[in-house]
Structure formats: structure tokens, C-alpha cells
Design an enzyme around this catalytic site. Structure first.
Site, PDB file in Angstrom:
ATOM      1  N   PHE A 170       0.540  -0.954   0.482  1.00 48.94           N
ATOM      2  CA  PHE A 170      -0.293  -0.349  -0.081  1.00 48.94           C
ATOM      3  C   PHE A 170       0.540   1.336  -0.369  1.00 48.94           C
ATOM      4  O   PHE A 170      -0.042   2.140  -0.401  1.00 48.94           O
ATOM      5  CB  PHE A 170      -0.732  -0.001   0.944  1.00 48.94           C
ATOM      6  CG  PHE A 170      -0.178   0.195   2.767  1.00 48.94           C
ATOM      7  CD1 PHE A 170      -0.205   1.772   2.497  1.00 48.94           C
ATOM      8  CD2 PHE A 170       0.110  -0.678   3.178  1.00 48.94           C
ATOM      9  CE1 PHE A 170       0.219   2.233   3.650  1.00 48.94           C
ATOM     10  CE2 PHE A 170       0.713   0.253   4.255  1.00 48.94           C
ATOM     11  CZ  PHE A 170       0.737   0.632   4.728  1.00 48.94           C
ATOM     12  N   GLU A 197      -4.981  -3.852  -1.230  1.00 45.22           N
ATOM     13  CA  GLU A 197      -6.147  -3.726  -1.566  1.00 45.22           C
ATOM     14  C   GLU A 197      -6.617  -2.637  -0.772  1.00 45.22           C
ATOM     15  O   GLU A 197      -7.691  -2.776  -0.751  1.00 45.22           O
ATOM     16  CB  GLU A 197      -7.007  -5.592  -0.612  1.00 45.22           C
ATOM     17  CG  GLU A 197      -5.891  -5.643   0.233  1.00 45.22           C
ATOM     18  CD  GLU A 197      -5.269  -6.329   0.374  1.00 45.22           C
ATOM     19  OE1 GLU A 197      -4.247  -5.930  -0.108  1.00 45.22           O
ATOM     20  OE2 GLU A 197      -4.923  -7.384   1.703  1.00 45.22           O
ATOM     21  N   SER A 247       5.527  -7.054   3.031  1.00 43.59           N
ATOM     22  CA  SER A 247       5.291  -7.579   4.565  1.00 43.59           C
ATOM     23  C   SER A 247       6.688  -8.599   4.896  1.00 43.59           C
ATOM     24  O   SER A 247       6.380  -9.506   3.557  1.00 43.59           O
ATOM     25  CB  SER A 247       4.778  -7.895   5.671  1.00 43.59           C
ATOM     26  OG  SER A 247       3.890  -8.414   5.050  1.00 43.59           O
ATOM     27  N   CYS A 302      10.009   1.414   3.094  1.00 44.90           N
ATOM     28  CA  CYS A 302      10.675   1.035   3.776  1.00 44.90           C
ATOM     29  C   CYS A 302      12.281   1.305   4.294  1.00 44.90           C
ATOM     30  O   CYS A 302      13.157   0.071   4.497  1.00 44.90           O
ATOM     31  CB  CYS A 302      10.953  -0.629   2.366  1.00 44.90           C
ATOM     32  SG  CYS A 302      11.172  -0.045   0.769  1.00 44.90           S
ATOM     33  N   GLU A 401       9.931  -3.777  12.936  1.00 46.32           N
ATOM     34  CA  GLU A 401       9.062  -3.076  12.222  1.00 46.32           C
ATOM     35  C   GLU A 401       7.902  -2.245  12.265  1.00 46.32           C
ATOM     36  O   GLU A 401       7.112  -3.079  13.071  1.00 46.32           O
ATOM     37  CB  GLU A 401       8.986  -4.122  10.831  1.00 46.32           C
ATOM     38  CG  GLU A 401       8.791  -2.833   9.750  1.00 46.32           C
ATOM     39  CD  GLU A 401       8.272  -3.140   8.728  1.00 46.32           C
ATOM     40  OE1 GLU A 401       7.426  -4.242   8.423  1.00 46.32           O
ATOM     41  OE2 GLU A 401       9.186  -2.445   7.045  1.00 46.32           O
TER      42      GLU A 401
HETATM   43  P1  NAD Z   1       1.979  -6.517   3.009  1.00 46.21           P
HETATM   44  O1  NAD Z   1       2.711  -7.644   3.199  1.00 46.21           O
HETATM   45  O2  NAD Z   1       0.454  -6.850   4.198  1.00 46.21           O
HETATM   46  O3  NAD Z   1       0.726  -6.648   1.767  1.00 46.21           O
HETATM   47  C1  NAD Z   1       1.659  -6.940   0.405  1.00 46.21           C
HETATM   48  C2  NAD Z   1       1.044  -6.967  -0.965  1.00 46.21           C
HETATM   49  O4  NAD Z   1       0.698  -9.217  -0.705  1.00 46.21           O
HETATM   50  C3  NAD Z   1      -0.450  -6.713  -0.899  1.00 46.21           C
HETATM   51  O5  NAD Z   1      -0.899  -7.306  -2.158  1.00 46.21           O
HETATM   52  C4  NAD Z   1      -1.448  -7.899  -0.100  1.00 46.21           C
HETATM   53  O6  NAD Z   1      -2.775  -8.238  -0.941  1.00 46.21           O
HETATM   54  C5  NAD Z   1      -0.142  -8.979  -0.405  1.00 46.21           C
HETATM   55  N1  NAD Z   1      -0.700 -10.131   0.600  1.00 46.21           N
HETATM   56  C6  NAD Z   1      -0.804  -9.468   2.184  1.00 46.21           C
HETATM   57  N2  NAD Z   1      -0.786 -10.189   2.933  1.00 46.21           N
HETATM   58  C7  NAD Z   1      -1.198 -11.998   2.125  1.00 46.21           C
HETATM   59  C8  NAD Z   1      -0.673 -13.889   2.516  1.00 46.21           C
HETATM   60  N3  NAD Z   1      -0.495 -14.006   3.541  1.00 46.21           N
HETATM   61  N4  NAD Z   1      -1.206 -13.832   1.365  1.00 46.21           N
HETATM   62  C9  NAD Z   1      -0.402 -13.623  -0.033  1.00 46.21           C
HETATM   63  N5  NAD Z   1      -0.378 -12.649  -0.447  1.00 46.21           N
HETATM   64  C10 NAD Z   1      -0.997 -11.499   1.024  1.00 46.21           C
HETATM   65  O7  NAD Z   1       2.618  -5.670   3.295  1.00 46.21           O
HETATM   66  P2  NAD Z   1       1.483  -4.135   3.344  1.00 46.21           P
HETATM   67  O8  NAD Z   1       1.389  -3.687   4.565  1.00 46.21           O
HETATM   68  O9  NAD Z   1       1.080  -3.569   2.084  1.00 46.21           O
HETATM   69  O10 NAD Z   1       3.233  -2.852   3.166  1.00 46.21           O
HETATM   70  C11 NAD Z   1       4.141  -2.550   4.175  1.00 46.21           C
HETATM   71  C12 NAD Z   1       5.091  -3.756   4.198  1.00 46.21           C
HETATM   72  O11 NAD Z   1       5.946  -3.614   2.499  1.00 46.21           O
HETATM   73  C13 NAD Z   1       6.219  -3.435   5.043  1.00 46.21           C
HETATM   74  O12 NAD Z   1       6.866  -4.369   5.686  1.00 46.21           O
HETATM   75  C14 NAD Z   1       7.316  -2.900   4.057  1.00 46.21           C
HETATM   76  O13 NAD Z   1       8.684  -3.289   4.947  1.00 46.21           O
HETATM   77  C15 NAD Z   1       7.177  -3.542   3.194  1.00 46.21           C
HETATM   78  N6  NAD Z   1       7.818  -2.997   1.942  1.00 46.21           N
HETATM   79  C16 NAD Z   1       8.897  -3.493   1.494  1.00 46.21           C
HETATM   80  C17 NAD Z   1       9.969  -2.759   0.538  1.00 46.21           C
HETATM   81  C18 NAD Z   1      11.173  -3.127  -0.487  1.00 46.21           C
HETATM   82  O14 NAD Z   1      10.978  -2.986  -1.299  1.00 46.21           O
HETATM   83  N7  NAD Z   1      11.333  -3.994   0.190  1.00 46.21           N
HETATM   84  C19 NAD Z   1       9.084  -1.598  -0.186  1.00 46.21           C
HETATM   85  C20 NAD Z   1       8.088  -1.542   0.276  1.00 46.21           C
HETATM   86  C21 NAD Z   1       7.431  -1.902   1.009  1.00 46.21           C
END
Ligand code: NAD
Length: 501
Positions: A170, A197, A247, A302, A401
Site C-alpha cells: 500500500f 487492496e 511485509s 521500507c 518493524e
Molecule cells: P503486506 O505484506 O500486508 O501486503 C503486500 C501485498 O501482499 C498486498 O498486495 C497484499 O494483498 C498481499 N498479501 C498480504 N498478506 C498476504 C498473504 N498472507 N498471502 C498472500 N498475499 C498477501 O504489506 P503492506 O502492509 O501492504 O506494505 C508494508 C510492508 O511492505 C512493510 O513491511 C514494508 O517494509 C514493505 N515494503 C518493502 C519494500 C522493499 O522494497 N523492501 C518496499 C515497500 C514496502
């Protein structure tokens, strides 16, 4: 905000084969403007049939798209870049509304997305193969009269993979998808994007604009959803590769599942980033750099510097100066003049930050600035910036985090001790040092365990020509996004050995 709330707003359409496709599935998520609480979108969460249709559209487009010359493929990206520049203000306004970023942060993140498109336009060079003539001479049975034998040449080509899937978070809903699909399609693949989402309008609008740029039907498709849709996509027989950003919890699971289904997978994951302040650091640059790194994008980055390790007596000048600067933050809606920090993206995120402030307090950290008591608007997902001082490496606020505007300050007697704190972290996304000493920088660079380093820079975000390079639990896979890695991830190599008799 939650799938249990109700609204009369229709759920967002999927974009499949160049057309809108309604399929709300059986569960939806209602999203609010985090500054006002007003409903802004409804995301279908479990429309797995739409996922199947999106993959089918991408698979059917692959045959002709992969045969389209790369120079023709990137013409669509050149057009798309111009269209995005023309729509930059509109896109920034969407980010403010559905994510809560300030207008400045929003405009900046649209620009960083466009940078990735410009980089993908280098695909003709990035996916170029190599040739080595005369690797051998076959001399036994096909020798010609006037030659000692027949020469053999060899080459390696880079070819597209097929249907690639992108699953995005997001926090940068315009920029992060651009890490993936422009390079993927420039290399001849077709793509299914599954955006977050939580703020899906940005991805819908940027995908519509891609269709305006003339990409053929099925080259770029968008399907909404949560874990059920992700699971369907990564298990699909017609999907070749999965690029994930989010994440560590979700990324570790997607990496394992994707690998079990034989997919090529890269997962850019969570972070806890440490910055080291040496006593000889330029004070203004250090305070400025850490301030922007900790509280920019309301800490939802991140690359956010969420732990500062003050070496020696640097805390004496650094902590008061940072605290004074932080007290001046003006919290408000991202489109209000003078706002320097917007809200958290949703209520769950705000509540998580509030919970962590309580955790830090109960662990014994000094609450120097308390985000719970900040002056914030009465509606929305606001929380103030927080600074914890005297955090120790075993505290949860120093290791987990938080993904919000919470900065933990630790103290170390030496650079070696500070680097030890950094290297205890299970994450390794980035680390930063502020110092005037080349000797200290060299020691830092040679001993610190993180994939992206900054020297007197608060947020060492790589430009698109460089890979985005997390280590440890901040990354699962081999090839990163962007840079040369990006083109390598989205292509496979094939070697040919040639002999002309
Ligand atoms: P999130 O993991 O909750 O969601 C990311 C994506 O994965 C979404 O599209 C979501 O629908 C999907 N998803 C979530 N849980 C899932 C599951 N159990 N099974 C399958 N798909 C799933 O992350 P978020 O809250 O949207 O974003 C924040 C996180 O993203 C933080 O941890 C941040 O550090 C990380 N991030 C990392 C980078 C990087 O380059 N390393 C860049 C941006 C964000």
C-alpha cells in the site's frame, strides 16, 4: 476500512484484456480517505475467477507481444511516460486522497515511478545477449580442404518468460508497480498486477493510462484481491514469475509457495533500518537527514530510518536538535497548505503505532516525544511523531518493524558497537552513517550487513538504474528489482552453439 463495514459504493472493476470487468466476489474491503474517514473505494478480495481470466488474457497476448520487436515495445513506454507526466497532478491527488501522503510526497513518488519507466526504455540494451565466435574448431569428419576444420560459434540470448505477476504493497501504490511491469513488458512478457487492496485507485488509474498509451489488449492486466487471489495467481500453471513487495510475513510465505509451484520469485520485504551518527558528523546534515528519513511518508517507507545509534557524545547535540525539529511538525491532511506529515494510511496502522508507543514505554524506553499526545485532527487516521530515547537492542521498539513515525534512539560507545547493533537485526534493507571520517565510512562499509548504504544521506533510495537491494529478511530471491537485475529477472537465457558445414 474493513470488510465488515457497509457502503452503497460499487466495488472497483478489474482491468482485463484492456476492458473493465466487474466481479465483486463474495468479500470486499471498504477503504477510507485516511484524513477524513470518507469512503473512497471498495476492493473485491476473493474474485479468483477474475484472476483466472486475467492470466488467460495475459497468456493469449504473450505470443504476439513477445514477437514484437523490443524497439516497438518500448515506444508504448515512451508514450506512457509522457501521459503520466501530463497526469502527474491528478495522480498525486489520488495518492493524497487514498494514501494520505502530503502533496509534495505524492508528486515525488509519481516522479520516482516515471524514472522506472525511463529505465525500462533501456530494455534493448539491458536484454541484449552475448556472442563468442570460434569457441572451437571441429576437425575430425567435416574438415574442408583449404581449412584446418569448421569453426563453431556460440551465443547466449535473453528471452521473455511468459506471464508475470506483480503483488504490491500500500505504501507506494504508483511507484512500486512501476518497479515491475514496465521492465517486464519491455522484455516481452505480459503482466498481471495485483495491487494492494488498501489503496487500489492509484493502480486502476495508472493501468487505464497504460491502455491509453496503446499497449495491446492483455499485455497489462489488473486484478484486485487479497491472499485468496494471490494464492490463485502464484499457483497458476500459466504464470512464469512472481514479483512481490510487502511485509516479510507475506513475502516469506509467497516465496515458499511460489518456489513450490516452480515459479521464479523475488520478494522485497520488511525492514528495520539503522542510522549511525558519529561525533564528527555535520550536525545540520545529520539532523536533517534523520528527520526526513524517520518521519517522511509518516514513517511508512521500507527505507525509513527507524533506529538511530548515537556514537560517543553525539547524542548530546543530536537528540535535542532532532526533538526540536520534530516538535515543529505540522500534522494534517496532505492537501492542506503547510502540512508536513499526513495521517497513517488506515485505522489499523494508526492503532498499531499507538500500541507500539505503549510497548516502548512499558519496556523502559524514555518517551521523549509522545505521538499519542500530539495535536492532530479529530477525524481520520492521525498519530503524532514519536521519539524514544535510551532504547536498548533487546527492546521490541528497537528490533521490530513499526512502519510508522516512531524513531528509537540507541547509544553506543564506538563505531564497532554501533555496527554490532545494526548487524543484530534480522532485517538488512539499508543502513546509513553520518560522519566526516573516511576511515569510519570505510569500516562501516566493510562490516555492516545491509544491501543499501548511505553516507551522509538519510534515505539512500537507489535510482532506477541501480537494483533495490535488501538483504537478510528484507529480501527473498536472487535478482532484485530495477537496475540490470530487473531485466535479468524478467528474462531467461538460452545458449546456442552453431556450426555451418
Ligand atoms: P503486506 O505484506 O500486508 O501486503 C503486500 C501485498 O501482499 C498486498 O498486495 C497484499 O494483498 C498481499 N498479501 C498480504 N498478506 C498476504 C498473504 N498472507 N498471502 C498472500 N498475499 C498477501 O504489506 P503492506 O502492509 O501492504 O506494505 C508494508 C510492508 O511492505 C512493510 O513491511 C514494508 O517494509 C514493505 N515494503 C518493502 C519494500 C522493499 O522494497 N523492501 C518496499 C515497500 C514496502
Amino acid at each position: 476500512m474493513s470488510s465488515t463495514s457497509s457502503t452503497s459504493m460499487p466495488s472497483l472493476p478489474h482491468l482485463i484484456g484492456g476492458a473493465s470487468h466487474e466481479d465483486a466476489g463474495t468479500a470486499q474491503r471498504i477503504n477510507i480517505d485516511p484524513a477524513t474517514g470518507e469512503t473512497v473505494s471498495v476492493t473485491p478480495l476473493d474474485a479468483v475467477d477474475a484472476a483466472d481470466r486475467a492470466v488467460a488474457a495475459a497468456a493469449s497476448a504473450f505470443e504476439s507481444w513477445s514477437q514484437t520487436p523490443v524497439g516497438d515495445r518500448i515506444q508504448h513506454l515512451f508514450r506512457y511516460k509522457t501521459i503520466l507526466e501530463d497526469h502527474a497532478e491528478e495522480l498525486a491527488a489520488i495518492l493524497v486522497r487514498e494514501h494520505g501522503k502530503t502533496m509534495g510526497e505524492s508528486v515525488g513518488s509519481v516522479r520516482r515511478g516515471i524514472d522506472c519507466i525511463e529505465h525500462a526504455c533501456a530494455a534493448p540494451v539491458l536484454m541484449m545477449g552475448r556472442t563468442l565466435p570460434q569457441i572451437a574448431v571441429s576437425s575430425s569428419f567435416c574438415r574442408t580442404e583449404d581449412e584446418g576444420g569448421v569453426g563453431i560459434d556460440s551465443s547466449v540470448d535473453r528471452l521473455p518468460l511468459g506471464v508475470c505477476v506483480g503483488i504490491t504493497p500500500f505504501n507506494f501504490p504508483i511507484m512500486v508497480p512501476m518497479w515491475m511491469w514496465p521492465m517486464a513488458v519491455a522484455c516481452g512478457n505480459t503482466f498481471v498486477l495485483k495491487p494492494s487492496e488498501k489503496d487500489p485507485i492509484s493502480a486502476v488509474r495508472t493501468t487505464e493510462l497504460a491502455h491509453e498509451a496503446g499497449f495491446p489488449e492483455g499485455v497489462l492486466n489488473l486484478v484486485h484481491g487479497g491472499p485468496a487471489v494471490v494464492d490463485r495467481l502464484i499457483a497458476h500453471d500459466d504464470v512464469a514469475a512472481v514479483s512481490f513487495v510487502g511485509s516479510t510475513r507475506a513475502g516469506a510465505s509467497i516465496y515458499a509457495k511460489g518456489a513450490a509451484h516452480g515459479k521464479r520469485v523475488q520478494c522485497m520485504c520488511g525492514a528495520k533500518n539503522f542510522s549511525i551518527i558519529m561525533p564528527d558528523a555535520n550536525r545540520g546534515a545529520a539532523v536533517d537527514g534523520i528527520f526526513g528519513s524517520a518521519f517522511g511518508n509518516t514513517g511508512q517507507r521500507c527505507l525509513a530510518g527507524s533506529v538511530v545509534v548515537c556514537v560517543g557524545d553525539s547524542a548530546d547535540w543530536f537528540v535535542p536538535a532532532l526533538a526540536e525539529r520534530t516538535r515543529g511538525i505540522k500534522i494534517g491532511a496532505g492537501d492542506q497548505a503547510g502540512t508536513s506529515m499526513g495521517p497513517m494510511q488506515d485505522l489499523e496502522s494508526r492503532d498499531r503505532v499507538l500500541e507500539y508507543i505503549g510497548i516502548g514505554e512499558s519496556e523502559g524506553a524514555t518517551v521523549l516525544i509522545d505521538g499519542r499526545t500530539a495535536k492532530v485532527p479529530s477525524v481520520g487516521c492521525f498519530v503524532g511523531p514519536t521519539i524514544f530515547d535510551h532504547v536498548t537492542p533487546d527492546m521490541r521498539v528497537g528490533t521490530e518493524e513499526i512502519f510508522g513515525p516512531v524513531l528509537s534512539v540507541m547509544r553506543a560507545g564506538s563505531l564497532e558497537e554501533a555496527v554490532g547493533f545494526v548487524n543484530r537485526s534480522e532485517y538488512g534493507n539499508m543502513s546509513v552513517i553520518f560522519t566526516d571520517s573516511g576511515h569510519a565510512v570505510r569500516k562501516f562499509e566493510r562490516t555492516v550487513q545491509a544491501g543499501m548504504l548511505g553516507v551522509n544521506v538519510g534515505v539512500p533510495a537507489p535510482m532506477a538504474a541501480f537494483p533495490f537491494c535488501g538483504w537478510k529478511k528484507s529480501f527473498y530471491g536472487d535478482l532484485h528489482v530495477n537496475g540490470e537485475d530487473g531485466a535479468r529477472f524478467f528474462t531467461k537465457s538460452r545458449v546456442t552453439v552453431r556450426r555451418w558445414l
